[in-house]
Structure formats: structure tokens, C-alpha cells
Design an enzyme around this catalytic site. Sequence first.
Site, PDB file in Angstrom:
ATOM      1  CG  ASP A   1      20.135   6.230 -26.507  1.00  0.00           C
ATOM      2  OD1 ASP A   1      20.636   6.288 -27.636  1.00  0.00           O
ATOM      3  OD2 ASP A   1      19.731   7.236 -25.885  1.00  0.00           O
TER       4      ASP A   1
ATOM      5  NE  ARG B   1      18.712   9.634 -16.161  1.00  0.00           N
ATOM      6  CZ  ARG B   1      17.823   9.113 -16.976  1.00  0.00           C
ATOM      7  NH1 ARG B   1      17.049   8.126 -16.568  1.00  0.00           N
ATOM      8  NH2 ARG B   1      17.698   9.551 -18.212  1.00  0.00           N
TER       9      ARG B   1
ATOM     10  CG  ASP C   1      20.788  11.350 -17.833  1.00  0.00           C
ATOM     11  OD1 ASP C   1      20.662  12.060 -16.814  1.00  0.00           O
ATOM     12  OD2 ASP C   1      19.965  11.351 -18.764  1.00  0.00           O
TER      13      ASP C   1
ATOM     14  CB  SER D   1      16.479  12.586 -26.551  1.00  0.00           C
ATOM     15  OG  SER D   1      16.845  11.910 -25.381  1.00  0.00           O
TER      16      SER D   1
HETATM   17  N1  ARG Z   1      19.150  17.894 -19.589  1.00  0.00           N
HETATM   18  C1  ARG Z   1      18.339  17.290 -18.590  1.00  0.00           C
HETATM   19  C2  ARG Z   1      19.137  16.901 -17.404  1.00  0.00           C
HETATM   20  O1  ARG Z   1      20.298  16.646 -17.527  1.00  0.00           O
HETATM   21  C3  ARG Z   1      17.506  16.169 -19.111  1.00  0.00           C
HETATM   22  C4  ARG Z   1      18.208  15.066 -19.802  1.00  0.00           C
HETATM   23  C5  ARG Z   1      17.219  14.018 -20.057  1.00  0.00           C
HETATM   24  N2  ARG Z   1      17.635  12.959 -20.885  1.00  0.00           N
HETATM   25  C6  ARG Z   1      17.043  12.686 -22.055  1.00  0.00           C
HETATM   26  N3  ARG Z   1      17.430  11.617 -22.651  1.00  0.00           N
HETATM   27  N4  ARG Z   1      16.143  13.431 -22.585  1.00  0.00           N
HETATM   28  O2  ARG Z   1      18.625  16.847 -16.319  1.00  0.00           O
END
Ligand code: ARG
Length: 395
Positions: A13, A93, A122, A170
Amino acid sequence: MEKVVLAFSSGLDTSVCIKLLQEKYDMEVITVCVDVGQPEEEVERSKLVAHEIGVSKHYTIDAKEEFTTEFIFKAVKANAIYEGYPLSTALARPLIAMKIVEVAEKEDAVAISHGCTGKGNDQFRFESTIRSASNCQIIAPVRDLNLTRSEEITYAETHGIPLPVFSNYSIDENLWGRSIEGDILEDPMVEMPEDAFNWTRSSADAPDEPQILEIEFEEGVPVALDGKKLDPVDIIKECNRIGGLHGIGRVDIMEDRIIGLKSRENYETPGAILIITAHQTLEQIVLTREELKFASNVSETYSELIYNGLWHEPLREDLDCLINNMQKRVSGIVRVRLNKGNLRILGRKSPFSLYQEQAVSFEDKETDQREIVGMIKNYGIQAACYQNICKKDNS
Ligand code: ARG
């Protein structure tokens, strides 16, 4: 050309974002890789890839220590778990976003960019943090252009963008956990393949010999393992190593995202499971019944705030005040046994223990058992009245 600062990880990405920002938005791109404990190769790779694609400047910011003391330790004190997942991605984050804002200010940039899609969590976490600290415009190219993952791959291939060693998942990784989603895992009945795990051994491959470990806490945070004091970052790494070795910390859940979509998530969080379980064990011996009950509600609210990207909500700071006060007594040692995916509590002790061994003992003669009779007599009186009035005729 106007400057944009992009949060960069060298994944698909964000790599695509560099080129898109240059070509479609006509901007000068500055990349920042915030090191929150992702694999070192990834941090190194970010620098190389950023220059290869052609950014005007790349920053690497080591935030591991700050991530541990200001975020992970707060999460430990609060037992921050969302729907069974010790918050890891969500926890990092806000820190990443704050570091990006600092660079944007320093560079006099007009915009900040991230590689999030329009479906995940995110984007909320990044943007809420950025807005709380900066007036910069926010650009999310993948979301703006409504790109799918395969469209991104095609774009990368036709624009000479180097792709990471091919993985269809991912993956997001930091000191506190590793998350794996997407591809075949989108079918909730498909088992996570063994080779997609990286931090944890399967229970079959874990050593036959159990390991006994003593974790020492001071004011709610881990400070030593088996009597050896360790720095914050090292203690987390060591707990990940030991927990992972014994197959602790695999989590496979259906998670409710901020926008309401359910998604299938896999996590490896050996250190977090080990530390939070031990922390809860210690709390049981030092906190009162009333505190424990209240703390479990606090924990749920605290975790939701983090998951929902509301780290900067004042309520989180208010809860920290309460939590810190409670945690002043959460000091002591917890002994655990790790073996083939099992984590068993063997013992706990604390100078602030509220446990009265003598009073509770079956052998105690000093407390006269008969004194309780007066209290027992009226215990449950409302339920007894209810049963007498409402249920008598029906019986
Ligand atoms: N679903 C998890 C969260 O929102 C992890 C997301 C992680 N992002 C990724 N690109 N794998 O905390």
C-alpha cells in the site's frame, strides 16, 4: 512543489502511495518509517525502497522505547484486550501518526498521507490523531482511488515499484503483536496455515520440557524475569521469545471493525498474553473486590477507546489517572509454567497482598465460625420474599 509526508512501511500500500502522490497529486514526497518494533529488515528496507522509488527525503524514527513505556505499559496496566485480542496494531497507530505530524511540521509540509484502505480501522486511528495535532490536509491515495489489492499490484509492476517478498496476507507487526489477515484467511473456515506464523511455534513443535518463569511487576508493569531486571523494550522482546517458543499467544477471532464489518483476524501475541495474564493474576491478590469489578469495566472502555482510534479522547487520560492510582499496589511476583501452548499459573505473591491465609484457613480456630450466623440469617431475604409471594401457588 508542495510537500507531503507519508507514513511508510515498504509494504504494498505505502509503496504504491509514493508513486501515486508524485504522479497523480504532483507532490514532493517525504517518507517516514516509524520503528515500533517491526522486523529490522523492514525498517532497513523502507529506507532503500523509498530512495529507489525516488522520494526527496526519508526519515527513520526509532520509537520503540516510547512505544513501550507510553503505550504498551499503559495497555498492560489496563489489561487492554478487545474481543479477545491484546491490542497491538491499534496501540501503535497514534504514536506513528504523532511522529509523522512532527516531521510534517519540521518540513513545512501541506499534507500528510497514509496507505490505509477505506474498509479498515487504521484510517480512523491515523486521521483522528493527525487532526488532534495538525491542520495539514490528509491524503489517502489507495482509498481516494478506490484501489483493490490486485490493482495495486498491477500498478506497482507497471511502475517499477519493488514489492516485498511475496506474501498474500496483509501483515502488521510491532513489539506487542503481529496481525495476519486477508487472502485465504478471508474464509473463516480456512485454518491459518502453519507457515503463516512467525513468532510462535505450534504446540507440537514446542519443547517437551516445560519452562517455569517468574515475572516481577512494579506498579503494574513488568520489570524482571526470573529475578533479572530488564529494560522495558528487552522485557517485552524476551516475553515474546519465551512465550512464542512454548506456543503461547495464537489468537484467531472474528473481530468487529469500527465501521461494523466483521473480519477474520489472526494474531500472534505471546508476550502480551503472558504479561497480561500474569498481571491479572497479581491484581487478584492486591485489589479489592470492588476495585476488580470496576477495573474490568474500565478495561473494556479503555480497550474500546484504543481500538476505535480515540487515544486522544480525554476519557482515556481520565482513566489513566484512575488506573495509575490503582496500580501503585500491583507489585510482586507471578510464577507461571509454559508448556506446549499451555500457560498455567503456579503462584503469586505481593507485599500489598490482601490475602489473609490464617483467617481463611480450614484449620483456623481463632475466628469463631458461629459469629457469622446473625449475618447469614437475613442473607438473600429479598429473594426469599419473592419466592414466597410469587412462586408459592404455582408449585
Ligand atoms: N484488525 C486489526 C486491528 O484493527 C489489525 C489490522 C492490521 N492491519 C493490517 N494491515 N494487517 O487492530
